[in-house]
Design an enzyme around this catalytic site. Sequence first.
Site, mmCIF file in Angstrom:
data_model
loop_
_atom_site.group_PDB
_atom_site.id
_atom_site.type_symbol
_atom_site.label_atom_id
_atom_site.label_comp_id
_atom_site.label_asym_id
_atom_site.label_seq_id
_atom_site.Cartn_x
_atom_site.Cartn_y
_atom_site.Cartn_z
ATOM 1 C CG ASP B 255 -2.047 0.901 1.131
ATOM 2 O OD1 ASP B 255 -2.640 1.217 2.166
ATOM 3 O OD2 ASP B 255 -2.360 1.320 0.006
ATOM 4 C CG ASP B 387 -8.258 1.248 4.305
ATOM 5 O OD1 ASP B 387 -8.479 2.387 3.880
ATOM 6 O OD2 ASP B 387 -7.244 0.593 4.027
#
Lengths: 232, 469
Positions: B255, B387
Site C-alpha cells: 500500500d 481498510d
Amino acid sequence: MTAAVFFGCTFIAFGPAIALFLFTIAREPLRVIFLIAGAFFWLVSLLLSSLVWFISVQISNKDSAVQQKGLLIFGVVLSVLLQETFPMSHPPDLSGLGFGFMSGAFSVVNILADSVGPGTIGIHGDSQHYFLSSAFMTMAIILLHMFWGVVFFDACEKQQWWAVAAVVISHLVVSCLTFQNPEYVASLVPTYVILFLMGIWAFYSAGGSLRNLKLCLTCKDKDFLLANHRPR
Amino acid sequence: MANDTQDVENNTDQQDANGGTEQHQEGGTTRFGSTVGSEGGSGPPEQNGLPPSARPPRVAEADEEDDEELTLKYGAKHVIMLFVPVTLCMVVVVATIKSVSFYTQNDGQRLIYTPFPEDTDTVGQRALNSILNATIMITVIIVMTLVLVLLYKYRCYRVIQGWLFISSLLLLFFFSFIYLKEVFKTYNVAMDYMTLAVIVWNFGVVGMMCIHWKGPLRLQQAYLIMISALMALVFIKYLPEWTAWLILAVISVYDLLAVLCPKGPLRILVETAQERNEPIFPALIYSSTMVWLVNMADTDTAFKRSPTDATSPQPEHQEGTAPPASPPGPSGDNGGFTPSWVTQQEHQLGHMQSTEDSRREIQQLPSDRPPVEDDDEERGVKLGLGDFIFYSMLVGKASAAASGDWNTTLACFVAILIGLCLTLLLLAIFKKALPALPISIFFGLVFYFATDNLVRPFMDELALHQFYI
C-alpha cells in the site's frame, strides 16, 4: 457464576467512567480522540514495563516463588513510575480518564469474561468476593487516574513539584495497598479514602469551589447553563 | 469554490482536474485521498456554492485562531465519522469470532491463493510455507490490479461493472447464508429452509439495491459494514496463522509503495482518469454522507454529474490544521474509486468474488437525497472497504489467536484507531493521497505481538494476586 454477577461487576467497575464518558466526552469528537490517545499512552507505558519485567523474569530463578513475587512487585512499581512519566496531554481529565479506562479494562476485562462462564468462585478456599472486590477496585482506579491526571497537569503548570510528588506517591501507595489482597478491608478502604481526598483536591485544582458547587447544584450557574445549551 | 476534501479511499481515485490532488486508485488498499479540489478553483473560497459570506472585520489573530479551531473540530468530527464504522465492524467480527466457533475451526480448507499448509513438522518449513503463501497472494493482487488498470485503460467498463456485480451478489447471498447457518448452529436455533430462504433473499436483494442503486444512507453504510465484516471473517477462517500476519504486513508495505511511488499501477489509473476527465470507477468505499455516484457505463451522466457536483455543495473536509485553500480541481465526491482497488479485493478474495462490484455499484448509485446541503455536517469522509476488512481481520485474528485474552484484542483495537487518527493527521498536513493501511497495521501488529508475549504474562500474574497498577 451468572449473568447477574457479570452485569453487576461490569456496571460497578465501569459505571461512573461510562457516565463520565457519555456526559462530558461523547458529544465532542475532539475529546473522544484525546481519550483514545490517553489510552494509547497508557498502553505504551504498560508495554515498556512489561518488557522490563519479562526480561528480569527470564534472567531470574524461575523456581523461587518469593523471587518471582518480588519481581512482580518491582514490575508494579516500575509500571506506576512509567505511567507518571508519560506525557499528559491537554485536557488533563481526558488523558487521565483515558489512562483510567485502559487501566481498568486491562485489569478487569478478563475477569469479567471468566465470570460469564461456569464455575464456582473460591471453591479452593480463596476469597469468595474476588469478583466484587475486583470490580470495586477497578472503579476506584479509573476515577483515581482521572483525578491524578487533573492534579498532575495542574501541578506541572504551576510548577508545584511537591504536588507532582504527592500524586506519584499516592499512586504508588494505592498500588502497594493492593499487595494486601485478599485482605480486602485493608486494601479497599484506604483506597477509597485516597480516592475521596484526591477527588476533592482535583476539584479544587480544576477551579471548583464550594460556591461553584452550590450554584451548579441549584441550577443557578449561568456559565454552565449557557455553555451547555445546545441549539436543536 | 475551494474545498478541502479528504477522502479516505481504498482505491479511490478522485478526479482532480487540475491535478491538485493526488488520488490513487488502488486495489484493496486504502488510500487516504486528500482532495483539495474545486471546480475551476478560482475566486474566493466559497462554501458549497454559496457566495462568500462577508466577513466582518476582525482581529486577524482571533480570526486565525477561530479558523484553526474550526478546522480542528471538523477534522475531529471526520475522524470520529470513521472511528464509529470501523469500531462497529471490529465489534461484529470479534463478537462472531468469540461466539461462533466455525470461524476459528481449522477445517483443512484453504484458499486457492494460499496452497501451502502450515501444519508442517518443522518451524522452518512452516515459515517457508507462509512466506510462499504471502508471496502468491501479493502477486495475485498486483496482477489483478494491472488487469484492472488495463481494463480501465481500454474502456471495458461493462466488464468491470459486471465483475463487481457478481462479487457483491456472491457476498450478499452466499456468504451471509453460510454466516446465518453457522450462527443458528451455534445457538441451536431450529430453522426451516423456507424461512431461511425468505430471510436471505430479502437481505441479499435489499443489499444489492442499497449498494448498486439507491438506498437510505444508514442502510447502505450498514450493508457496507456487514459485508466488510463477512469478508474479514472469511479471511480469518481461511488464511493460516502465520500467512495472515505476513499478508497484513506485506500488504501495508505494498500500500505504502503503491501510493507513494510514481510508477504504480494505481497512479497510472489515476492519471488516465484525469486525462479522460472522468471520475474514476467507483470502487467499494464507505462514505459517511451521500455520495453522488456516477455510473461508469453511463458517461453522459458522468459528464452531467461532474459539473453539477462541482457546483453543488461539496463536502468540505477540513483536516486538522489545514486551512481551507482554493486549489483548483473538481471535488470528485464520486470520484476516484479505483477499480484496481476492486480488483485487489477480488484477488484477496480469491475465487470468492468480493463485494467490490457491489460496492462499486453502491458508489455508482445516484443518491436519493437532494443536493447536499451546504452544511459542514454533510461533508463526509470516505474510507475504502479494504481498510475495514484488514483492520477487522487484524483485530479478529488477535481475538481468535491470543489464547482467549481480551487484553490483546483491546490493545490492537486502540492501536488501530490511533493509527487511523495519525493517518488523518498526516493527510491534513501533506494534503495528498496517503495510504491508510501502513500506520494502523504497523501499530496493530506491534501491539499484538508485544501484548501477547510480554503484557499478557505480566497481567496474568497481576490478576492472580489481584495487584493493581
